[in-house]
Design a protein around this motif. Sequence first.
Motif: not given
Length: 481
Positions: A360-362, A372-379, A400-404, A441-442
């Motif tokens: 989950f991207d920043e 703010m964009q809601f991305l998974i693997n940049g997409k 699953v990594v949460n970087r937000t 939950n992540i």
Amino acid sequence: MQRRHFILSMLSAGLAGPLRSITGQAKPVTIRSGQPLRALPKLLNQSKAPGVFEASLTAAPARLAVGAGQQTEFWAYNGIIPGPLIEATAGDRVRILFENRIPGQVSTIHWHGMPVPAAEDGNPMNPVASGSRHVYEFVLPADSAGSYWYHPHPHRLSAEQVYRGLAGAFIVNPKTDPLPRDIHHITAFITDLRLSATGAIPVDDMVDLMNGREGDHLLVNGQRNPVLTVAPGSTCRFRLFNATNARYLRLAFEDHEMTLIGTDGGYVETPVLGLREILLAPAERADVIVTFRPGAGRTVALQTLPYERGWMGGGKPPSQTLSLLTVRLAGAPIEAAALPTKLRKIEELGTPGAIKRLEFDEPTKVGGGMAMQFLINGKTFQMGRVDLTTKAGQVELWEVVNRTDMDHPFHLHGTQFQVTERERNGSKTMAPYLAWKDTVNIATAETVRFKVRQDMKGLRMYHCHILEHEDQGMMGLLDVT
Ligand code: C2O
Ligand code: CU
Ligand code: CU
């Protein structure tokens, strides 16, 4: 419009305040509380054949009196909110005729958490047009007993259709239940509702689109803080559903511990004793036992405690403890029921044959401000684009990594998975017990690892279950071949 950008600086400059007061937070509508808790009305099985569940669900506008002296127009399944409770038995063939009478919007019915074929799962790729019908049909596998739910899953319209009232519980009972008969069963389907000063349901504002919508009124089975009356000493089983768009529920019974007996995908192997609280992220379920001690006081509240899930910009709701349900102890004390030590056998998924990593991207910098964009693997989600593939029958390890800066509940269609560990700031925690989950939950800065196997071929969605995030593209497509 391919992407929507939300400007954080606009929100922090106070735009959220005036927007919110127009939607009714300034003069809240009151909803009657303290009524006896009602059982969810059941969807009637129209089939006389054994092992067949047949019924129809119609999604349509419905005017219901929820606020004191006011009528609210909901979108409801069969005219009620929440939708009718579907109760079937493992092994049953289920056939549901769905009719979409939502004006001007496509819809679907998604069977959240249930092992149904991809083509029957109400994916956004299979919309049912306004004014038309569709039959969903599937067979519930032998070991599929659990607390599931159903809700719309149309492209970019899921959040709105759910906050307008379209969601219901789907309980699959086991053929033979290990629980003793003297346990009192309660289904608590938790939603939240926002009403304007005139009793209307306002559309999502900027704050909602950013953080997910939190309604002002917490409801259990469509009622505000209802009362459940039981005899002191009673052993109660609560099937708890978080069917809100975005609210985290940190659930606790006053002065009482809970015993966890089930998660999203049904019973755990052995009861987990002594829990003071349970965090239910949006879309998660928990099945718990509480024995109300005689002499523990005349009422025991089921509360949701404050939880910091990370908040973007302004408009953050107050962090407070809220009462969801009041249990009133009355009458002659009775004997507590004894629980079995073994509820079921859960086969541990074996050694993974592949590893998948999802991030989950920043938020990204766009132009002058933060967007703010809601991305998974940049997409962001794109209809028709396959993002991941897997082989039916193969066990995989997903991380699953949460970087937000906020929590996101991760959900995968088509199967149940087994969480193995969580990692945060370099420290790892093993999952404390084996359980079947479809949503996990992540937390911010956290990595969650789980083992998963898809048994049926076809296209499956995975996404954040904050429905506003899902609608804005925090979703991907998994092709099971
Ligand atoms: Cu409960 Cu893809 O959804
Ligand atoms: Cu789902
Ligand atoms: Cu999210």
